[in-house]
Design an enzyme around this catalytic site. Structure first.
Site, PDB file in Angstrom:
ATOM      1  N   ASP A  34      26.825 -51.260 -10.539  1.00 56.17           N
ATOM      2  CA  ASP A  34      27.821 -51.770  -9.577  1.00 56.17           C
ATOM      3  C   ASP A  34      27.824 -53.306  -9.603  1.00 56.17           C
ATOM      4  O   ASP A  34      28.886 -53.947  -9.760  1.00 56.17           O
ATOM      5  CB  ASP A  34      27.444 -51.242  -8.180  1.00 56.17           C
ATOM      6  CG  ASP A  34      28.526 -51.425  -7.135  1.00 56.17           C
ATOM      7  OD1 ASP A  34      29.628 -51.872  -7.477  1.00 56.17           O
ATOM      8  OD2 ASP A  34      28.247 -51.112  -5.957  1.00 56.17           O
ATOM      9  N   SER A  58      24.112 -41.934 -10.258  1.00 63.88           N
ATOM     10  CA  SER A  58      22.989 -41.455  -9.429  1.00 63.88           C
ATOM     11  C   SER A  58      21.633 -41.444 -10.133  1.00 63.88           C
ATOM     12  O   SER A  58      20.632 -41.054  -9.524  1.00 63.88           O
ATOM     13  CB  SER A  58      23.250 -40.053  -8.846  1.00 63.88           C
ATOM     14  OG  SER A  58      24.209 -40.100  -7.815  1.00 63.88           O
TER      15      SER A  58
HETATM   16  N1  AR6 Z   1      25.916 -50.467 -18.098  1.00 65.76           N
HETATM   17  C1  AR6 Z   1      25.577 -49.160 -18.138  1.00 65.76           C
HETATM   18  N2  AR6 Z   1      24.637 -48.617 -17.343  1.00 65.76           N
HETATM   19  C2  AR6 Z   1      23.999 -49.425 -16.477  1.00 65.76           C
HETATM   20  C3  AR6 Z   1      24.288 -50.816 -16.368  1.00 65.76           C
HETATM   21  C4  AR6 Z   1      25.290 -51.331 -17.229  1.00 65.76           C
HETATM   22  N3  AR6 Z   1      25.642 -52.618 -17.200  1.00 65.76           N
HETATM   23  N4  AR6 Z   1      23.478 -51.335 -15.404  1.00 65.76           N
HETATM   24  C5  AR6 Z   1      22.710 -50.337 -14.939  1.00 65.76           C
HETATM   25  N5  AR6 Z   1      23.008 -49.184 -15.587  1.00 65.76           N
HETATM   26  P1  AR6 Z   1      22.493 -47.405 -10.509  1.00 65.76           P
HETATM   27  P2  AR6 Z   1      23.079 -45.114  -8.730  1.00 65.76           P
HETATM   28  C6  AR6 Z   1      22.438 -47.831 -15.423  1.00 65.76           C
HETATM   29  O1  AR6 Z   1      21.260 -47.709  -9.737  1.00 65.76           O
HETATM   30  O2  AR6 Z   1      21.762 -44.482  -9.040  1.00 65.76           O
HETATM   31  C7  AR6 Z   1      24.020 -49.724  -6.501  1.00 65.76           C
HETATM   32  O3  AR6 Z   1      23.371 -50.723  -5.784  1.00 65.76           O
HETATM   33  C8  AR6 Z   1      21.087 -47.681 -14.770  1.00 65.76           C
HETATM   34  O4  AR6 Z   1      20.057 -47.965 -15.721  1.00 65.76           O
HETATM   35  O5  AR6 Z   1      23.372 -48.533 -10.914  1.00 65.76           O
HETATM   36  O6  AR6 Z   1      24.295 -44.266  -8.677  1.00 65.76           O
HETATM   37  C9  AR6 Z   1      25.249 -49.176  -5.789  1.00 65.76           C
HETATM   38  O7  AR6 Z   1      25.907 -50.160  -5.018  1.00 65.76           O
HETATM   39  C10 AR6 Z   1      21.114 -46.199 -14.370  1.00 65.76           C
HETATM   40  O8  AR6 Z   1      20.757 -45.365 -15.478  1.00 65.76           O
HETATM   41  O9  AR6 Z   1      23.446 -46.342  -9.719  1.00 65.76           O
HETATM   42  C11 AR6 Z   1      24.661 -48.091  -4.945  1.00 65.76           C
HETATM   43  O10 AR6 Z   1      24.149 -48.599  -3.727  1.00 65.76           O
HETATM   44  C12 AR6 Z   1      22.587 -45.962 -14.051  1.00 65.76           C
HETATM   45  O11 AR6 Z   1      23.296 -47.105 -14.554  1.00 65.76           O
HETATM   46  C13 AR6 Z   1      23.543 -47.541  -5.777  1.00 65.76           C
HETATM   47  O12 AR6 Z   1      23.127 -48.619  -6.614  1.00 65.76           O
HETATM   48  C14 AR6 Z   1      22.897 -45.790 -12.581  1.00 65.76           C
HETATM   49  O13 AR6 Z   1      22.030 -46.615 -11.800  1.00 65.76           O
HETATM   50  C15 AR6 Z   1      23.996 -46.408  -6.668  1.00 65.76           C
HETATM   51  O14 AR6 Z   1      22.890 -45.853  -7.329  1.00 65.76           O
END
Ligand code: AR6
Length: 182
Positions: free
Chosen positions: A33, A121
């Protein structure tokens, strides 16, 4: 509908729409995000604020999806979805499947032909990446079989874009186990 697994940063993908693993506030956060908001520029937050002030005064529900422009991103649109948070007791797999299905429905409505998903997630929200991979791939395959009202889906390519080699490997294995190539 083709499914591809890509290791890398979702913000640079040359697709029509990328999906954001957002939270219900839509006002930004960490993880993917934060990366998407940084890459898209401040207009993305303005567009999200506008959604909150109009269509979504109570925020975006878990399992739902909504689109904004992509602004400075290569992608034309960002489709924001909210995955279930295991740490808040949200363990229902149907909610996670819904993130993928609803995002595809929105993508189809926009006329997008290619869509990139992160591992919704699987980060802060605490789901096992294997489960996310299985549910995500299954939901995409199911959607390909029954899109908008009997029409063929517009979306032709779905990418799962994973930030680490380990997670990309997990998704590759899940894709093979689900029947290999599309
Ligand atoms: N490109 C692709 N994947 C990514 C990137 C990127 N640039 N950056 C991180 N990931 P998360 P959630 C991966 O925590 O679990 C946020 O604060 C990461 O390694 O981003 O759905 C939101 O505002 C992981 O495998 O999302 C919410 O509050 C995946 O993306 C909360 O986090 C998802 O990790 C959502 O949590």
């Amino acid at each position: 509908m083709r499914i591809e697994i890509v290791e890398g940063d979702i913000t640079v993908r040359p697709v029509d729409a990328i999906v954001n693993a957002a939270n219900s506030s839509l006002l930004g956060g960490g993880g993917v995000d934060g990366a998407i908001h940084r890459a898209a520029g401040p207009e993305l937050l303005e567009a999200c604020r506008e959604l909150r002030a109009t269509k979504l005064p109570d925020g975006l529900a878990v399992g739902a999806a909504v689109a904004t422009p992509g602004f400075l991103l290569p992608a034309k649109w960002v489709i924001h979805t909210v995955g279930p948070n295991r740490h808040a007791g949200q363990t229902n797999p149907a909610l996670l499947a819904s993130c993928f299905t609803e995002s595809l429905r929105i993508a189809d409505g926009l006329g997008a032909r290619s869509v990139a998903f992160p591992a919704v997630s699987a980060g802060v929200y605490g789901w096992d990446a294997r489960k996310v991979a299985q549910l995500g791939i299954e939901a995409v395959r199911a959607y390909a079989g029954r899109p908008l009202e009997g029409e063929k889906p517009m979306v032709e390519l779905v990418e799962f874009v994973l930030f680490s080699e380990e997670t990309a490997g997990i998704f590759r294995q899940a894709l093979e186990e689900s029947g290999g190539g599309p």
